[in-house]
Design an enzyme around this catalytic site. Structure first.
Site, PDB file in Angstrom:
ATOM      1  N   ASP A 158     -16.871   2.286  -6.543  1.00  0.00           N
ATOM      2  CA  ASP A 158     -18.066   1.789  -5.872  1.00  0.00           C
ATOM      3  C   ASP A 158     -18.225   2.584  -4.575  1.00  0.00           C
ATOM      4  O   ASP A 158     -17.260   3.141  -4.056  1.00  0.00           O
ATOM      5  CB  ASP A 158     -17.896   0.297  -5.577  1.00  0.00           C
ATOM      6  N   ASP A 184     -15.572  -3.749  -4.250  1.00  0.00           N
ATOM      7  CA  ASP A 184     -15.338  -4.875  -3.344  1.00  0.00           C
ATOM      8  C   ASP A 184     -16.305  -6.023  -3.545  1.00  0.00           C
ATOM      9  O   ASP A 184     -16.105  -7.096  -3.010  1.00  0.00           O
ATOM     10  CB  ASP A 184     -15.405  -4.408  -1.884  1.00  0.00           C
ATOM     11  N   ASN A 222      22.542   6.412 -27.619  1.00  0.00           N
ATOM     12  CA  ASN A 222      22.581   5.556 -28.811  1.00  0.00           C
ATOM     13  C   ASN A 222      22.629   6.387 -30.087  1.00  0.00           C
ATOM     14  O   ASN A 222      23.300   6.031 -31.060  1.00  0.00           O
ATOM     15  CB  ASN A 222      21.371   4.626 -28.840  1.00  0.00           C
ATOM     16  N   ASP A 254      25.311   2.065 -20.930  1.00  0.00           N
ATOM     17  CA  ASP A 254      23.878   2.103 -21.196  1.00  0.00           C
ATOM     18  C   ASP A 254      23.095   1.358 -20.115  1.00  0.00           C
ATOM     19  O   ASP A 254      22.199   1.903 -19.481  1.00  0.00           O
ATOM     20  CB  ASP A 254      23.564   1.476 -22.561  1.00  0.00           C
TER      21      ASP A 254
END
Length: 876
Positions: free
Chosen positions: A333, A615, A681, A713
């Protein structure tokens, strides 16, 4: 009677026709019985909330995500195999995420409550010929409402009678200057809200004058009600991070479960005990699914939000911190966001030349300064200057030039005036100057120039070229300035004020003043930084096209050849036509709330991530629809703040730049965690999966797998959230909207480093078994832990080496690694822990081999980064 909801274009009707259509009496108002019947038919003048989910439904919906369901299953499995600590950790993570999601469900309700607070509680009406005050909720179409300065307008009105009335509509239209109102019909039935001078809308404020009007719409049928409906209709868009993690979580969980099923089946085929294989498969599933991911994401976002508060950015939704890092467009705006939301004199026209304040010298300039100080209703005090924003700007400009209004009025007191009205479009004040009277007139150029016959010069009067001055005024207006012309006339005595045409005739032209709501000082630099970061700024405003274009060019949002798309043009475009033009358009003017949403959605249809700043009440629906809505904290409305994801506490557009930087840093850190946890992993899965095919026993016990999962981990992964931003983070473009988590070399890294780590540990296992070392499993367990810790240290940057960034630049991670190493050594060398974890002490040579495995991983990843810096691999 014709219902107000069925009528369109009230501004295109005469006041008499509007009253007749509403069966309204503009003298006596509605009868009390008629008003009661209409109230029963139309309902109260209130904004309705849509049906909302109950608390239990909201709470249950927090557990509907696939990743959350998999983690819940993992918690149950952990409890079944006796790992209560892991179960409790997963449950705590799930409850934390549910609490955050539950809290955020109230944002839309609070936005609606803020809209309700805008509604005026009472209204002054005429009913049965009597003036009375009624509850605003009781207003009905056809009611005659009386207005005066300071009133909040209680419903949408077609004005009937207007006396010098101005209305502050900034919250609804974005117009920074109060709008002059009149009662005349408008020929242009497609006029934007800001151009409907004969209408007054619910929630706006009368700042000057008085008037009356008939109610044409109440409740949800008002313009404010339309905004409320848009707010209720818009669901919160999912953030990029949520979208990516949802896809990532589903794919990972399915892949892990399939691998664990294969490992279980392979173990049974090899003749392993079924219970051992079940525990191994379940432990591996629990370890391979990164249950710490939601916690890491939440903590990373919470820390990021905490840091952003220090930079005056308040996050209302945690995921929105990361979203800023993905933003490709910022739709802003104008009023109060890119500009100061206060008028200021920009330039003067004296002797036919446009000059700045410091260049305005000579007797004509002095007369001009005196005129704008005296022909002015603004009032100065120790607390500042009060009055109409335009008059305040003129007061302050005269004061800066050394012309104080109070001092001038002591020398030339005001004796009479012709107040401004929208028909004459000018005002005149008369001041005593010795034995004569000096009249000063200011107003619209076309209204003042038409009354002038000569022009003031340094000597006396000069020839008056009206055409040249009108062209100069048009050129100033084309630069986005609000232009006022100033004239004067010497009188022997105060003329007859009942004949204003005669009292404002044969004027002497003095000069013109150009005013503008100026850009914020830091906005241009912020726009430039956005462009450098690959973000496209766009202005979307309800203000005048010329003003919007001028401000956009000053800030660098638009170029000299960039055209403005008006709300009328936008309304004429189909969605496909708008989609074809939206990525080339930089400025939109005179747009309404629904059109702002169309622009945002058109950009999103191209795959762009859109931030919307604003606003006003008119910004709220688009704030909610955008990927991230940014509201102003100081001067913004409650409606905008409640609909937003982030609030700028200093109303500074430049604060967004700091937030974007923070968002990119957070995403980088989350991505580092995913890279780390997937790589480690994968190494664990390959280790367990491949060993049996190499005729080797299971490398790790179920308890070892769970320990690695919990210590190496989770804790280092959490510490990665404290990693500082990489150099040049704002010199790179935003992530492509369609980019996956595995882009920019991540999936390649996971595959080859995970394979390297498992290969090193498997090689160490084979060597230890062949060497007859009884505690080979302890060596495997320790080597796997050390290689994972080495990996977390070297992936702190995608490009820079560990030597460049330094070990101490992330102290939490360094401390975590040191503590984890100490815990692992305790498992190896403390007898009590040896019995629990089935480990045994290692010799110095054996421990050195474990450390050497970690060193190989560090060297290999540093080599990868060396190649990436030289652009030989990956696209960073």
């Amino acid at each position: 009677m014709v219902e107000s909801e069925k009528l369109q274009h009230w501004h295109g009707m005469t006041s008499a026709a509007a009253a007749e259509a509403l069966a309204a009496d503009v003298e006596r108002g509605l009868a009390a019985d008629d008003a009661a019947q209409r109230l029963a038919r139309t309902g109260p003048n209130l904004l309705r909330e849509g049906r909302r989910r109950g608390p239990w439904r909201i709470l249950l919906d927090q557990f509907a995500d696939f990743m959350i369901l998999v983690l819940a299953a993992a918690a149950v499995l952990s409890g079944v195999i006796g790992d209560i600590a892991d179960t409790l950790a997963i449950v705590a993570i799930l409850l934390l995420n549910a609490a955050i999601g539950f809290t955020q469900e109230y944002r839309a309700a609070r936005a609606m409550a803020a809209l309700q607070r805008i509604a005026a509680p009472t209204a002054t009406v005429v009913r049965d010929g009597q003036r009375m005050v009624v509850a605003a909720r009781e207003l009905v179409p056809g009611d005659l409402v009386l207005l005066e300065a300071g009133n909040m307008i209680p419903a949408d009105l077609r004005l009937i009678d207007v006396v010098r009335m101005r209305v502050e509509e900034a919250a609804l239209t974005g117009e920074s200057v109060p709008v002059d109102k009149d009662a005349a019909a408008r020929a242009d039935i497609d006029a934007a809200i800001g151009d409907r001078r004969n209408m007054a809308y619910k929630g706006t404020i009368v700042t000057y004058g008085r008037g009356s009007g008939v109610v044409v719409a109440t409740g949800m049928a008002t313009e404010l009600g339309h905004i409320a409906a848009l707010l209720a209709a818009e669901d919160d868009a999912r953030t990029p991070l949520q979208k990516r993690l949802a896809v990532f979580g589903r794919r990972l969980a399915v892949a892990v479960l399939l691998v664990c099923a294969v490992i279980f089946a392979a173990g049974l085929l090899r003749g392993e005990p079924p219970l051992l294989m079940l525990l191994t498969a379940v432990s591996l599933a629990v370890a391979a699914i990164p249950e710490a991911l939601p916690a890491v994401v939440t903590i990373a976002l919470a820390l990021g939000a905490y840091r952003l508060v220090e930079h005056n950015a308040l996050m209302r939704r945690l995921p929105s911190v990361e979203t800023l890092g993905s933003i490709t467009y910022i739709c802003s705006d104008k009023t109060g966001t890119l500009t100061e939301n206060r008028m200021r004199v920009e330039s003067w026209l004296i002797h036919g030349q446009v000059v700045a304040l410091e260049q305005a010298t000579g007797s004509v300039a002095e007369r001009l300064f005196a005129a704008i100080a005296l022909c002015n209703d603004a009032v100065g005090s120790d607390g500042g200057v009060a009055g109409d924003p335009t008059e305040v700007a003129l007061y302050e400009a005269a004061h800066r030039a050394g012309f104080d209004k109070q001092a001038l009025e002591r020398e030339s007191p005001r004796r009479a005036e012709l107040p401004f009205d929208s028909a004459r479009m000018r005002m005149t004040t008369f001041h005593a100057t010795g034995d004569s009277v000096m009249a000063y007139t200011k107003g619209a150029p076309e209204a003042v120039l038409a009354r002038c016959t000569t022009a003031l010069s340094e000597q006396d009067h000069a020839a008056f070229d009206r055409g040249a001055l009108e062209r100069a005024a048009a050129a100033m207006a084309a630069e986005g300035l609000r232009v006022l012309a100033v004239a004067c006339r010497q009188w022997r005595a105060i003329p007859d004020l009942n004949a204003p045409d005669a009292a404002e005739s044969e004027l002497v032209f003095v000069g013109m003043v150009g005013l503008i709501d100026p850009p914020r000082a830091e906005a241009a630099d912020a726009v430039a930084t956005c462009r450098m970061a690959g973000i496209t700024p766009v202005m979307i405003t309800g203000d005048h096209p010329a003003t919007a274009q001028a401000i956009a060019r000053r800030l660098g949002i638009a170029g000299e050849n960039d055209a403005v798309m008006t709300g009328r043009e936008l309304a004429a475009l189909s969605d496909a036509e708008l989609g074809a033009r939206v990525q080339q358009t930089r400025v939109y003017a005179r747009v309404d709330p629904a059109q702002k949403i169309r622009v945002v959605e058109a950009l999103q249809a191209h795959g762009e991530f859109v931030a919307m700043t604003g606003d006003g009440v008119n910004d709220a629906p688009a704030l909610k629809r955008a990927d991230i809505g940014v509201a102003m904290g100081r001067n913004g409305t409650d409606v905008a703040r409640e609909a937003s994801d982030m609030v700028l506490l200093d109303d500074n557009f430049a604060t967004i730049v700091a937030a974007v930087r923070g968002g990119r840093r957070i995403y980088d850190n989350i991505r580092r965690f995913i890279k780390y946890v997937l790589t480690t992993n994968l190494a664990e899965v390959l280790l367990i999966f491949v060993a049996p095919f190499l005729a080797m026993p299971l490398p790790l016990l179920p308890l070892h797998i769970l320990w690695v999962n919990l210590v190496t981990d989770g804790l280092p992964g959490l510490a990665l959230t404290a990693e500082p931003a990489e150099p040049g983070i704002m010199q790179r473009g935003p992530r492509p909207p369609g980019e996956t988590m595995f882009a920019r070399g991540m999936w390649q890294h996971v595959l080859w480093v995970g394979t390297l780590m498992s290969g090193l540990v498997l090689g160490l296992q084979a060597w230890a078994i062949n060497a007859g070392i009884a505690h080979w499993q302890t060596m495997v367990f320790t080597a796997l832990t050390f290689t994972q810790l080495a990996h977390v240290l070297v992936i702190r940057s995608d490009r820079e080496s560990l030597a460049t960034i330094g070990l101490t630049s992330n102290r939490p991670l360094l401390i975590t690694v040191m503590v984890t190493v100490a815990l692992q050594l305790a498992l190896v060398y403390v007898p009590a822990l040896n019995r629990i974890f089935d480990t045994a002490p290692l010799s110095a040579a054996e421990l050195a081999l474990c450390v050497a495995s970690a060193a190989v991983v560090m060297v290999a990843v540093e080599a990868e980064k060396w190649l990436a810096r030289r652009r030989l691999i990956y696209r960073m």
